[in-house]
Structure formats: structure tokens, C-alpha cells
Design an enzyme around this catalytic site. Structure first.
Site, mmCIF file in Angstrom:
data_model
loop_
_atom_site.group_PDB
_atom_site.id
_atom_site.type_symbol
_atom_site.label_atom_id
_atom_site.label_comp_id
_atom_site.label_asym_id
_atom_site.label_seq_id
_atom_site.Cartn_x
_atom_site.Cartn_y
_atom_site.Cartn_z
ATOM 1 C CG HIS A 134 -5.161 3.854 0.351
ATOM 2 N ND1 HIS A 134 -4.789 2.544 0.210
ATOM 3 C CD2 HIS A 134 -6.454 3.923 -0.039
ATOM 4 C CE1 HIS A 134 -5.810 1.837 -0.258
ATOM 5 N NE2 HIS A 134 -6.837 2.662 -0.417
ATOM 6 C CG ASP B 2 -2.245 0.628 1.024
ATOM 7 O OD1 ASP B 2 -2.285 1.766 0.533
ATOM 8 O OD2 ASP B 2 -3.262 -0.007 1.344
ATOM 9 C CB SER C 127 -9.416 0.655 -0.042
ATOM 10 O OG SER C 127 -8.753 0.787 -1.262
#
Length: 506
Positions: A137, A109, A304
Site C-alpha cells: 500500500h 502509510d 486510497s
């Protein structure tokens, strides 16, 4: 397709001869030793590929396509108190004690902020150094999976579990996108650092061969890959990769009302779902907060955030049920899901919403049998042309008959290929006995490049019906031993994707 304008990817047979050819060009090897992917300047790609092809070493060549994170940080959401964890794990469930031997969750990620207050007192989280924190994120996905119980912030699915953030560098000039090669390298780093589960909360409608090879390399080592299904249902609902690859646990998103989230992709690859709307996540305090509050936490939506919930649950089940093989852990997660739509599997929510308690308590005799020798979805994987550089061991090379039981799944495991060796002038009898569903049987010679190569097919049996045994006899008319490849495929119209069979050779 969207791709890096400066580089190309070329795949070679993983051996010394390929490495020697690569040394003549300005290449970068992708991933671990034993795989043969390279990035090369676009201006040199054709020459590099031709040099490999001249020596029969070329496996594939493709654009270095871009992947993107599957969150919606630009659309701040608000909602009722965030109690999503109780939806997937009963608060009364106590996770296993975390030790240095506990399964490691690797989250490939954006770089995670390890200075965030959320990690106070937590010795079990880490990131690979060298990549700046410039995107929320990575911090958010890791917090959903493993945020510890420390009186600060939120709780992850397995609070305080071992987790490693594997940072991905974004491609310059894009909105946080990463290249195909960067994804492949990230997955390889997760493998090299001892991952038991790999979470990939990103994707693209474009396939990435280098990424595919690294995922299958991981599967061969008993590592379970998990990916977000995608957030494009309202934009054409395309298949996303890596989520739609076989052997990848594909996770869709649901609302607090157990409905499929309006943005969540739906297709045959979806295995199960987890909450993905208004999920409270940790985000780097130094970056602009997605919900503008600038407090280090933000409500976010997207598959996600559903995927790391499942990744953490898989690690939990692996720790609590070490008797299960990795493929049966996946089955426990899938079949333990809480059905929320029409009975059984559906393309919106898969088998239902993640339920850790059900997966922990599902009896082993209620799970499908272990599926051996994966990944063996085509001849190229068994020949070793994409990783390891050598053929898979033969399941039979003469002598007493060999039997094995195995599974097929039209989406997750669409073909099973096995290598056998027949001595010169000898024959082999091959049969496939259906146990559930209707499989077919084909045998290919060593010149075949894949299971669609009819020119290399030497025998086939495709009797319709789930109670009919498929049988062929293959004779080696040469004077020396040769390898042959036995392929078992699903056939017939069935509402079930699964097949179970017994293969007999000898």
C-alpha cells in the site's frame, strides 16, 4: 468497535503537571510536544485517568481503535490503458522545478519500498527507517503522487516531487490494520519532518481523539491534511475518520467515465474526487503482486489512490501560488475541480474531479477570503487544553473596536470561537454582520467546556435571516479581568454549507 486489546488512550492537558502524573504509569506520549495524548496498558488506564481527573487534568479517554488502509488489493482489476493522470493534469502542464524548499508531501502509510526501480534517479523521495516493507500500500500511494519521469513505470501527479513515506506499524493479528495511537504518532512525525501536505489513505468508522488532536495541531501550523473518503458505500456507507473530520480534505473516487465509483463513500464531508478505478501503481517486487503478475506494478482500485493525487496537486498549487494561504489553496483545489454530476457540490463527487490546471489558474479574487485563527471549532481548542497548553491570544482586551472577517462551513469548519478579555466592571459589545448566509452569535464565560454548554452561556443572539446583524452586550460584574469566548455558528436552512461574516468587538 475494533480496538487494540492491550492498550487504552488517555488525553491530558499538555503541561508539566500531566507529565508528572504520566510518569507514575507506564505510558507512551503520542505525537509532538505541546499535545497531551498517552497510551497506557489497559489494566492501568482507569487509574491513570482517575489520577488526572483528581487534578482537573483529564481531557478524554478512549479505546485504541484500529484503522485500516482504504485499498482493495484482494480484488485484482484489469481494464483499458491507464491514462488517469491526463484526467487530473493536462500533459502540457509543466510542474514547478523541485528544490529543497519545495512543499513536502508526507504519506502516512505502510512502509514504502525505496529499492523499487520506479525511484531510479529520484533524489526527492525517502522513508523514515525502521519499519519492514510487508504491504504494497505505501509504495502504491507514493507512486501515484510523485513517481518521476525517468522512462520507468508510471508518472505521478507531480513527477519527482518531494515526498516522505511515514511508515505505520500494523497491529499483530490483524489484516494490516493500525491503531489509533499509531496514526496519531505517524501524523506527528509528518509534522516534525516539515510536511506541507499530509496524505492519509486509511480510516475507520470510529473517531480517534489522539489522531484528531495531531491533525488540528498540523492545521494550526499551516499544514493541509488529506484523507481518503472510504470504500464502504455498498456496506452501509459509514462516515470514515479521519476523512470526516473538519479541516480535512476528503477525497472520493471516480471511474474512467467520471462517475462515482460504486465503492466510494458519499457524505457531506466529501470535498472533491479523483480517479480511483484501475489505477496503475508501483508495488514491491518482493511481495505477492495484487494482480498476480509479479512485475512490480499492479492495477488497483480504491479511494486510497484518489487521495494522493489530490495531495500531490495541493503541493503543486502551494509551490506555484505561494501568495495563497493554506485554506485558500484548499479552496482553489475544491473550486477548481471539474464538475461531473449535477451542477455544484454533491455528496458523491464533491465539487467534481480534480483538475490541476483549473486550480492553478483560478483568480485569487474568485476565491473565498482567508479564514483566520483556525482551528477554533470549539472552546477546548481555544483554551489550549488539547495542544500547546495555553489559551489562544485574545482578539480583543479593551480599547479600540476589533473587526475581523471569517468563514464558516457546516462540515469543514462548523463553529468559530474567539477569546476576548473584559476588564472588571466593564462591558463589551459584540456583533456578527452576515456577509453570506445566516450566522448566530453566542458568548460563554470561562467555566464553559464547549459551545453546547448552556450553563456557561452568558449571551445569545439568533435572529433568523441572512441580512440581520446579531448583537449582544456582555458585562464583567467582577472586579478583575476575565476571559470570555465568542462563538459564531451557522443557522437556518440553506442549500449552501458556507457562511461569511464580519465579527466586531468593542
Amino acid at each position: 468497535m475494533r480496538a487494540d486489546p492491550d492498550t487504552w488512550i488517555v488525553g491530558a492537558v499538555p503541561n508539566a503537571a500531566s507529565a508528572k502524573v504520566a510518569g507514575r504509569f507506564a505510558t507512551h506520549h503520542i505525537g509532538l510536544r505541546g499535545t497531551g495524548g498517552y497510551t497506557v496498558a489497559r489494566s492501568q488506564a482507569r487509574a491513570f485517568a482517575n489520577a488526572l481527573k483528581a487534578k482537573h487534568l483529564l481531557v478524554y479517554a478512549q479505546a485504541n481503535v484500529l484503522r485500516k488502509t482504504l485499498s482493495m488489493p484482494d480484488d485484482p482489476l484489469s481494464g483499458p490503458p491507464n491514462n488517469w493522470r491526463a484526467t487530473v493534469a493536462d500533459p502540457s502542464l509543466m510542474p514547478p522545478p523541485v528544490t529543497p524548499q519545495s512543499p513536502l508531501i508526507a504519506l502516512v502509510d505502510a512502509a514504502a519500498d525505496m529499492t523499487h526501480p520506479e525511484w531510479t534517479g529520484d533524489p526527492n523521495v525517502a522513508t523514515l527507517p525502521g519499519t519492514p516493507v510487508d504491504n504494497p500500500h505505501g509504495t502504491a500511494t507514493m507512486s501515484v503522487a510523485v513517481a518521476p519521469q525517468n522512462g520507468i513505470g508510471i508518472l505521478g501527479v507531480w513527477p519527482g516531487a518531494r515526498a516522505l513515506n511515514v511508515p505505520l506499524k500494523t497491529s499483530p493479528g490483524t489484516d494490516g490494520e493500525i491503531t489509533c495511537a499509531e496514526s496519531g504518532d505517524g501524523i506527528a512525525k509528518a509534522v516534525a519532518n516539515g510536511a506541507s501536505v499530509i496524505n492519509m489513505s486509511y480510516g475507520s468508522p470510529s473517531r480517534c481523539a489522539a489522531e484528531w488532536v495531531q491533525i488540528y495541531f498540523a492545521v494550526a501550523k499551516g499544514i493541509i491534511p488529506v484523507a481518503a473518503a472510504g470504500n464502504e458505500f455498498e456496506d452501509g456507507n459509514p462516515l470514515e475518520f479521519p476523512a470526516s473530520l473538519p479541516h480535512v480534505v476528503t477525497v472520493a473516487a471516480t471511474t474512467p467515465q467520471d462517475k462515482s465509483a460504486e465503492f466510494s463513500n458519499a457524505n457531506d464531508a466529501v470535498d472533491l474526487s479523483a480517479p480511483g478505478v484501475d489505477i496503475m501503481t508501483a508495488v514491491p517486487p518482493a511481495l505477492p503482486d495484487p494482480d498476480k503478475a509479479q512485475d512490480g506494478y499492479s492495477l488497483q482500485s480504491g479511494t486510497s489512490f484518489s487521495a494522493p493525487m489530490v495531495s500531490a496537486a495541493i503541493a503543486w498549487v502551494r509551490a506555484a501560488r505561494p501568495d495563497l494561504t493554506p485554506d485558500r489553496v484548499v479552496q482553489a483545489i475544491r473550486l477548481g475541480a471539474r464538475d461531473v454530476a449535477k451542477p455544484g457540490w454533491d455528496p458523491l463527487t464533491g465539487f467534481g474531479v480534480l483538475n490541476v490546471g483549473n486550480s492553478l489558474n483560478l483568480p485569487a479574487d474568485k476565491l473565498p477570503i482567508p479564514d483566520p485563527l483556525e482551528p477554533n471549532d470549539n472552546i477546548v481548542w481555544v483554551k489550549g487544553k488539547l495542544f500547546n497548553g495555553k489559551r489562544a491570544p485574545a482578539i480583543w482586551s479593551g480599547g479600540a473596536p476589533k473587526r475581523l472577517n471569517a468563514l464558516l462551513d457546516e462540515q469543514e469548519d462548523p463553529v468559530d470561537v474567539y477569546r476576548i478579555v473584559i476588564a472588571g466592571g466593564k462591558s463589551a459589545k459584540v456583533s456578527v454582520i452576515p456577509r453570506f448566509g445566516d450566522p448566530s452569535l453566542e458568548v460563554f464565560n470561562s467555566s464553559a467546556i464547549g459551545v453546547s454548554d448552556e450553563a456557561g452561556r452568558v449571551a445569545v443572539s439568533e435572529h433568523a435571516g441572512s441580512k440581520k446583524t446579531e448583537r449582544v452586550t456582555v458585562k464583567n460584574t467582577g472586579t478583575s479581568s476575565h476571559s470570555y469566548y465568542v462563538a459564531v455558528k451557522p443557522q437556518g436552512d440553506s442549500r449552501y454549507q458556507e457562511r461569511e461574516y464580519t465579527l466586531r468587538v468593542g
